[in-house]
Design a protein around this motif. Structure first.
Motif, PDB file in Angstrom:
ATOM      1  N   ASP A   1       3.235  -5.875  -5.309  1.00 20.10           N
ATOM      2  CA  ASP A   1       3.634  -4.681  -6.054  1.00 20.10           C
ATOM      3  C   ASP A   1       5.020  -4.191  -5.668  1.00 20.10           C
ATOM      4  O   ASP A   1       5.457  -3.128  -6.119  1.00 20.10           O
ATOM      5  CB  ASP A   1       2.616  -3.560  -5.821  1.00 20.10           C
ATOM      6  CG  ASP A   1       1.233  -3.927  -6.332  1.00 20.10           C
ATOM      7  OD1 ASP A   1       1.145  -4.619  -7.369  1.00 20.10           O
ATOM      8  OD2 ASP A   1       0.240  -3.529  -5.697  1.00 20.10           O
TER       9      ASP A   1
ATOM     10  N   ARG B   1      12.678  -1.575  -4.547  1.00 23.49           N
ATOM     11  CA  ARG B   1      11.623  -2.373  -3.925  1.00 23.49           C
ATOM     12  C   ARG B   1      12.020  -3.847  -3.901  1.00 23.49           C
ATOM     13  O   ARG B   1      12.738  -4.311  -4.786  1.00 23.49           O
ATOM     14  CB  ARG B   1      10.296  -2.230  -4.691  1.00 23.49           C
ATOM     15  CG  ARG B   1       9.689  -0.834  -4.608  1.00 23.49           C
ATOM     16  CD  ARG B   1       8.506  -0.675  -5.556  1.00 23.49           C
ATOM     17  NE  ARG B   1       7.887   0.636  -5.377  1.00 23.49           N
ATOM     18  CZ  ARG B   1       6.807   0.848  -4.632  1.00 23.49           C
ATOM     19  NH1 ARG B   1       6.196  -0.182  -4.052  1.00 23.49           N
ATOM     20  NH2 ARG B   1       6.308   2.061  -4.488  1.00 23.49           N
TER      21      ARG B   1
ATOM     22  N   ASN C   1       1.778   1.395   6.444  1.00 21.75           N
ATOM     23  CA  ASN C   1       1.163   2.022   5.274  1.00 21.75           C
ATOM     24  C   ASN C   1       1.644   3.446   5.092  1.00 21.75           C
ATOM     25  O   ASN C   1       1.135   4.187   4.254  1.00 21.75           O
ATOM     26  CB  ASN C   1      -0.363   1.981   5.357  1.00 21.75           C
ATOM     27  CG  ASN C   1      -0.922   2.860   6.461  1.00 21.75           C
ATOM     28  OD1 ASN C   1      -0.200   3.294   7.365  1.00 21.75           O
ATOM     29  ND2 ASN C   1      -2.225   3.130   6.417  1.00 21.75           N
TER      30      ASN C   1
ATOM     31  N   LYS D   1       4.125   6.349   3.783  1.00 23.97           N
ATOM     32  CA  LYS D   1       4.808   6.503   2.502  1.00 23.97           C
ATOM     33  C   LYS D   1       6.277   6.860   2.749  1.00 23.97           C
ATOM     34  O   LYS D   1       6.585   7.976   3.185  1.00 23.97           O
ATOM     35  CB  LYS D   1       4.137   7.592   1.667  1.00 23.97           C
ATOM     36  CG  LYS D   1       4.739   7.780   0.287  1.00 23.97           C
ATOM     37  CD  LYS D   1       4.008   8.879  -0.463  1.00 23.97           C
ATOM     38  CE  LYS D   1       4.590   9.077  -1.862  1.00 23.97           C
ATOM     39  NZ  LYS D   1       3.891  10.169  -2.583  1.00 23.97           N
TER      40      LYS D   1
ATOM     41  N   ASP E   1      10.635   5.956   1.402  1.00 22.00           N
ATOM     42  CA  ASP E   1      11.560   5.254   0.517  1.00 22.00           C
ATOM     43  C   ASP E   1      12.448   4.332   1.360  1.00 22.00           C
ATOM     44  O   ASP E   1      12.326   4.283   2.582  1.00 22.00           O
ATOM     45  CB  ASP E   1      12.383   6.224  -0.334  1.00 22.00           C
ATOM     46  CG  ASP E   1      13.272   7.143   0.506  1.00 22.00           C
ATOM     47  OD1 ASP E   1      13.636   6.777   1.647  1.00 22.00           O
ATOM     48  OD2 ASP E   1      13.617   8.240   0.021  1.00 22.00           O
TER      49      ASP E   1
ATOM     50  N   SER F   1       7.466  -0.439   3.553  1.00 24.33           N
ATOM     51  CA  SER F   1       6.382   0.514   3.320  1.00 24.33           C
ATOM     52  C   SER F   1       5.456  -0.014   2.234  1.00 24.33           C
ATOM     53  O   SER F   1       5.911  -0.394   1.153  1.00 24.33           O
ATOM     54  CB  SER F   1       6.959   1.868   2.889  1.00 24.33           C
ATOM     55  OG  SER F   1       5.956   2.711   2.375  1.00 24.33           O
TER      56      SER F   1
ATOM     57  N   GLY G   1       2.188   1.698   1.709  1.00 24.43           N
ATOM     58  CA  GLY G   1       1.072   2.624   1.547  1.00 24.43           C
ATOM     59  C   GLY G   1       1.500   4.003   1.106  1.00 24.43           C
ATOM     60  O   GLY G   1       2.661   4.242   0.753  1.00 24.43           O
ATOM     61  N   ASP G   2       0.545   4.927   1.148  1.00 25.77           N
ATOM     62  CA  ASP G   2       0.801   6.298   0.714  1.00 25.77           C
ATOM     63  C   ASP G   2       0.361   7.328   1.751  1.00 25.77           C
ATOM     64  O   ASP G   2       0.101   8.487   1.424  1.00 25.77           O
ATOM     65  CB  ASP G   2       0.108   6.565  -0.619  1.00 25.77           C
ATOM     66  CG  ASP G   2      -1.397   6.298  -0.565  1.00 25.77           C
ATOM     67  OD1 ASP G   2      -1.924   6.029   0.539  1.00 25.77           O
ATOM     68  OD2 ASP G   2      -2.037   6.365  -1.633  1.00 25.77           O
ATOM     69  N   VAL G   3       0.287   6.902   3.023  1.00 28.72           N
ATOM     70  CA  VAL G   3      -0.073   7.826   4.089  1.00 28.72           C
ATOM     71  C   VAL G   3       1.147   8.664   4.454  1.00 28.72           C
ATOM     72  O   VAL G   3       2.214   8.134   4.750  1.00 28.72           O
ATOM     73  CB  VAL G   3      -0.587   7.057   5.329  1.00 28.72           C
ATOM     74  CG1 VAL G   3      -0.810   8.006   6.494  1.00 28.72           C
ATOM     75  CG2 VAL G   3      -1.860   6.302   4.989  1.00 28.72           C
ATOM     76  N   GLU G   4       0.986   9.978   4.410  1.00 27.98           N
ATOM     77  CA  GLU G   4       2.092  10.857   4.785  1.00 27.98           C
ATOM     78  C   GLU G   4       2.338  10.734   6.283  1.00 27.98           C
ATOM     79  O   GLU G   4       1.418  10.858   7.088  1.00 27.98           O
ATOM     80  CB  GLU G   4       1.759  12.302   4.419  1.00 27.98           C
ATOM     81  CG  GLU G   4       1.588  12.549   2.929  1.00 27.98           C
ATOM     82  CD  GLU G   4       2.891  12.375   2.156  1.00 27.98           C
ATOM     83  OE1 GLU G   4       3.975  12.500   2.773  1.00 27.98           O
ATOM     84  OE2 GLU G   4       2.831  12.106   0.942  1.00 27.98           O
TER      85      GLU G   4
END
Length: 327
Positions: A33, A62, A243, A245, A247, A282, A284-287
């Motif tokens: 992705d 990306r 994982n 999150k 940029d 990166s 994932g979406d873990v803060e």
């Protein structure tokens, strides 16, 4: 903090291919992705591809694969096989005409090991196929097949190194590292004691590369300088995956912090005879906090560097820490 398997970090997969007789190989990390990616390059002689793409001001947000390869700059050809594989799978940056896979790559200099084979597109493609199994082997596999350390005074005193992997979880945050250690210097443990590096003439102890540089520089004709060592060329390369999150500008900072893991475990490091480069991605979406993640990343890089030399097997007439008794 607990140790986890690298595969516990979802969103990417890893595969390797190698030619053991040829003394080289490559390892690929695939991000179906795409993943924001940064790079920290501190060595004076990197062999790399698409590095400018990772500049925070560049348009692409990306990338789709990281290739770690042997073969020096010749090994960059293996990226063509990675691109072929990704295109066949429909993975890439959409252009309206076709999807263009964005593949970054860095290589170590392992020429001279085995039959002097160089990774090519076929080997890069094979590593991608192997990634479908998502099985990791450390030591003399993939890009670590022909890796060695301790080469300031040439091949006589060097030791075998390889591919090392380590990952941890802190709360929901996961961070892992894949590292190929091919350094001119020595590798240190947590107590700053050498565990692999340049050996003494009798092979029974460590010469201590830093000591040789500081105390014996220019004393006799057989002592190589860094300029001479650059002729055999060295490089430690790797990738950190989290994982968290972030940029790609955040990932550039995390890559820089993670490179401190090289500084703590390799002595000397980042010389003109090395092409040290480290990617950070990166998935994932873990803060998470950038500094905390970077600090954890430096720790897993440290452990991966040590595992690269401790899991290596002797090969091509070069001894390894696993079976060598020092002192």
């Amino acid at each position: 903090m607990k140790e986890i398997a690298l595969q516990d970090i979802q969103g990417f997969r890893i595969g390797s291919a190698q030619d053991e007789q040829g003394g080289t190989g490559c390892t690929v990390l695939i991000f179906p992705d795409g993943a924001p990616c940064g790079v920290d390059i501190r060595g004076g002689g990197p062999a790399s591809r698409e590095s400018e793409l990772l500049n925070p001001t560049a348009a692409a947000e990306r990338i789709h694969a990281v290739l770690l390869s042997g073969g020096s700059a010749f090994g960059l050809n293996a990226a063509g096989g990675v691109m072929q594989y990704l295109e066949e799978k429909g993975i890439g940056f959409p252009t309206g005409i076709c999807n263009v896979p964005l593949v970054v790559a860095s290589c170590i200099f392992d020429l001279g090991c085995g039959d002097n084979v160089r990774p090519d597109a076929a080997m890069g493609y094979a590593a991608c196929v192997e990634s479908e199994r998502n099985v990791i082997r450390e030591g003399n596999y993939g890009a670590g097949t022909g890796a060695t350390v301790g080469k300031l005074c040439g091949p006589k005193g060097m030791m075998k190194s390889g591919l090392g992997v380590y990952a941890v979880q802190v709360g929901e945050l996961k961070v892992g590292a894949v590292v190929v250690v091919n350094a001119v210097g020595d590798v240190l443990d947590e107590h700053n004691e050498i565990i692999a590096g340049m050996l003494t003439d009798d092979g029974k102890g460590f010469a201590d590369t830093r000591r040789v540089m500081l105390e014996e520089y220019g004393m006799h004709d057989t002592l190589f300088s860094l300029r001479a060592a650059a002729g055999t060329t060295n490089t430690t390369i790797g990738a950190v995956v989290t994982n968290g999150k972030f940029d790609k500008s955040h990932m550039k900072k995390i890559a820089a912090l993670a490179s401190n893991g090289f500084v703590r475990t390799i002595r000397p490091v980042n010389t003109t005879a090395d092409g040290d480069s480290l990617y950070a991605l990166s998935v994932g979406d873990v803060e998470a906090d950038v500094s905390t993640t970077g600090t954890i990343a430096a720790y897993v890089v440290e452990q991966a560097v040590r595992r690269a030399v401790l899991t290596a097997e002797p090969a091509y007439g070069v001894p390894a820490a696993k079976i060598l008794t020092i002192g």
